[in-house]
Design a protein around this motif. Sequence first.
Motif, PDB file in Angstrom:
ATOM      1  N   GLU A 164      32.171  86.396  20.363  1.00 59.28           N
ATOM      2  CA  GLU A 164      32.023  87.573  21.222  1.00 59.28           C
ATOM      3  C   GLU A 164      33.387  88.079  21.695  1.00 59.28           C
ATOM      4  OE1 GLU A 164      29.305  86.098  24.149  1.00 59.28           O
ATOM      5  OE2 GLU A 164      27.556  86.479  22.875  1.00 59.28           O
ATOM      6  N   ALA A 165      34.273  87.153  22.045  1.00 58.19           N
ATOM      7  CA  ALA A 165      35.617  87.555  22.474  1.00 58.19           C
ATOM      8  C   ALA A 165      36.365  88.225  21.323  1.00 58.19           C
ATOM      9  CB  ALA A 165      36.395  86.337  22.976  1.00 58.19           C
ATOM     10  N   ALA A 166      36.191  87.707  20.125  1.00 58.97           N
ATOM     11  CA  ALA A 166      36.852  88.295  18.956  1.00 58.97           C
ATOM     12  C   ALA A 166      36.301  89.687  18.681  1.00 58.97           C
ATOM     13  CB  ALA A 166      36.683  87.395  17.740  1.00 58.97           C
ATOM     14  N   GLU A 167      34.995  89.853  18.831  1.00 55.16           N
ATOM     15  CA  GLU A 167      34.391  91.174  18.628  1.00 55.16           C
ATOM     16  C   GLU A 167      34.979  92.183  19.619  1.00 55.16           C
ATOM     17  OE1 GLU A 167      32.237  92.320  16.325  1.00 55.16           O
ATOM     18  OE2 GLU A 167      32.140  90.376  15.318  1.00 55.16           O
ATOM     19  N   GLU A 168      35.174  91.758  20.859  1.00 57.06           N
ATOM     20  CA  GLU A 168      35.774  92.640  21.859  1.00 57.06           C
ATOM     21  C   GLU A 168      37.215  92.989  21.488  1.00 57.06           C
ATOM     22  OE1 GLU A 168      35.379  90.825  25.699  1.00 57.06           O
ATOM     23  OE2 GLU A 168      33.190  90.791  25.577  1.00 57.06           O
ATOM     24  N   SER A 169      37.928  92.042  20.901  1.00 54.46           N
ATOM     25  CA  SER A 169      39.322  92.298  20.543  1.00 54.46           C
ATOM     26  C   SER A 169      39.448  93.237  19.340  1.00 54.46           C
ATOM     27  CB  SER A 169      40.055  90.983  20.265  1.00 54.46           C
ATOM     28  OG  SER A 169      39.623  90.419  19.054  1.00 54.46           O
TER      29      SER A 169
END
Length: 76
Positions: A31-36
């Motif tokens: 999820e954090a990678a998707e946000e980045s």
Amino acid sequence: MAYNNKPNPDDRSDNVEKLQSMIHNTIENMEAAEESLACADSEQQRQQIEAKNQRRRESIDSFRSEIKDEANNQQS
């Protein structure tokens, strides 16, 4: 000098909990990678993030398979 190294006993009693925790952490990382992705500077960065998330999905599938195996072993 004598060494009395003994292997640790095989304690698999908490493997399911550990695997579930690993799944949870991996999902959070995805999820954090998707946000980045929104801040990615280049197409190469986007591809790297997407490739890493694909590997994470594969890991999650493996973790889930391992949980099923552990559940079957605990029933035996």
